[in-house]
Design an enzyme around this catalytic site. Structure first.
Site, PDB file in Angstrom:
ATOM      1  N   SER A  59      -2.787   0.925  -0.753  1.00  0.00           N
ATOM      2  CA  SER A  59      -2.609  -0.044  -1.831  1.00  0.00           C
ATOM      3  C   SER A  59      -3.210  -1.406  -1.439  1.00  0.00           C
ATOM      4  O   SER A  59      -4.409  -1.502  -1.224  1.00  0.00           O
ATOM      5  CB  SER A  59      -1.127  -0.138  -2.194  1.00  0.00           C
ATOM      6  OG  SER A  59      -0.925  -0.821  -3.395  1.00  0.00           O
ATOM      7  N   ASP A  62      -1.194   6.123 -11.728  1.00  0.00           N
ATOM      8  CA  ASP A  62      -1.404   4.903 -10.961  1.00  0.00           C
ATOM      9  C   ASP A  62      -2.364   4.001 -11.725  1.00  0.00           C
ATOM     10  O   ASP A  62      -3.487   4.408 -12.028  1.00  0.00           O
ATOM     11  CB  ASP A  62      -1.996   5.281  -9.599  1.00  0.00           C
ATOM     12  CG  ASP A  62      -2.260   4.083  -8.698  1.00  0.00           C
ATOM     13  OD1 ASP A  62      -1.916   2.942  -9.075  1.00  0.00           O
ATOM     14  OD2 ASP A  62      -2.806   4.300  -7.596  1.00  0.00           O
ATOM     15  N   HIS A  88       1.623   6.353  -7.476  1.00  0.00           N
ATOM     16  CA  HIS A  88       1.279   5.333  -6.493  1.00  0.00           C
ATOM     17  C   HIS A  88       2.453   5.159  -5.530  1.00  0.00           C
ATOM     18  O   HIS A  88       3.612   5.093  -5.939  1.00  0.00           O
ATOM     19  CB  HIS A  88       0.995   4.013  -7.208  1.00  0.00           C
ATOM     20  CG  HIS A  88       0.485   2.949  -6.309  1.00  0.00           C
ATOM     21  ND1 HIS A  88      -0.861   2.729  -6.106  1.00  0.00           N
ATOM     22  CD2 HIS A  88       1.129   2.040  -5.536  1.00  0.00           C
ATOM     23  CE1 HIS A  88      -1.029   1.726  -5.260  1.00  0.00           C
ATOM     24  NE2 HIS A  88       0.176   1.290  -4.906  1.00  0.00           N
TER      25      HIS A  88
END
Length: 314
Positions: A160, A255, A285
């Protein structure tokens, strides 16, 4: 496409607990909530040969680091290494929240992992995190002999926001000509702060990271809208991608960052960079830190570790 069974269970638990969205919270409360989630979502961390806390010098003081040596390695063995930047939207997360992921990557790839505890927003706005990650990577390369590492076999990676920082460190290293990086491991990376890709319009509710949540993190991180076009914040907006290290890019279907991650993998490949792009359409995610409930996390980390091992071999 239906959600993975484990991912659906995570969403059910979030709903049943009444946990508020991150964007409705103060950053300090969001950090504490994220830390507490470890007990529920993460499996027991696997044993490794050694764990050592370090500190890299920086203009503002020091950058805390944590060095993992994989199970079965001996203290005298010089190891290849992954410099790892944790996720959490540049606002939450720390060395402890990603301890299990670092241990699994170390053991799976047979390499050392050095996790970086970069400064967080909003107390430290962009480009503080970038500066810390660049400085930490340079220090690890320079101190490789003393740390028992092989500076010629060095990779960067993260999930991320950490994937964003890894991509930026690679771009910066290419521009400076140092350190020499073998590989970049990008797990559902954030690469475009404009947040205008299709998946941002599609993923707007029902999952831990929605477009609104991603925008909340971004706005706490950046100094203003003018930073969105800076390649150090949006590596997708870099001038060119040739000459970057080979990449492993993981994207997931549920996501808001999915389409920009797909785009980044495609841009790298078009520039002649060797890319392994894995897409898991049924996942959410953040799933690699949810392995206690989402069993697919182990397989995904094992696949990433295999790619990392191959890139750092020899």
């Amino acid at each position: 496409m239906e959600l993975d069974e484990g991912a659906q269970r995570v969403l059910d638990l979030i709903r049943e607990s009444g946990r508020p969205p991150y964007e409705t919270m103060e950053p300090t409360a969001a950090r504490e909530l994220y830390r507490k989630g470890r007990e529920l979502l993460q499996p027991e961390p696997p044993p490794v040969a050694a764990v050592r806390d370090l500190a890299a010098p920086a203009p503002h003081g020091v950058i805390p680091l944590r060095l993992y040596r994989p199970a079965g390695s001996t203290p005298d063995r010089r190891l290849p290494a992954l410099v790892f930047f944790h996720g959490g939207g540049w606002v939450i997360g720390d060395l402890d929240t990603h301890d299990g992921v670092c241990r699994r990557l170390a053991n799976g790839a047979g390499c050392a992992v050095v996790a970086v505890d970069y400064r967080l927003a909003p107390e430290h706005k962009f480009p503080a995190a970038v500066e810390d990650c660049i400085a930490a990577t340079a220090w690890i390369a320079a101190q490789a002999d003393a740390l028992g590492l092989d500076a010629t076999r060095l990779a960067v990676g993260g999930d991320s926001a950490g994937g964003n920082l890894a991509a930026v460190v690679c771009l910066d290293a290419r521009a400076r000509g140092t350190p020499a990086l073998r590989f970049q491991l990008l797990i559902y990376p954030a690469v475009d702060m404009a947040m205008e890709h299709e998946s941002h319009r599609r993923i707007t509710s029902g999952v831990p990271l929605t477009h609104a949540t991603a925008a909340w993190f971004r706005d706490l991180y950046l100094r203003g809208a003018g930073d969105r076009a800076d390649w150090r914040a949006s590596p997708l907006r870099a001038g060119h991608f040739a000459g970057l290290p080979p990449a492993y890019v993981l994207t997931v279907g549920f996501d808001p960052l999915c389409a920009e991650g797909d785009d980044y993998a495609a841009r790298l490949a078009a520039a002649g960079v060797p890319v392994t792009h894995r897409h898991l359409p049924r996942q959410i995610h953040g799933f690699v830190t949810m392995g206690k409930i989402i069993t697919a996390a182990d397989g995904a980390l094992a696949d990433a570790a295999d790619a990392l091992a191959a890139a750092l071999a020899g």
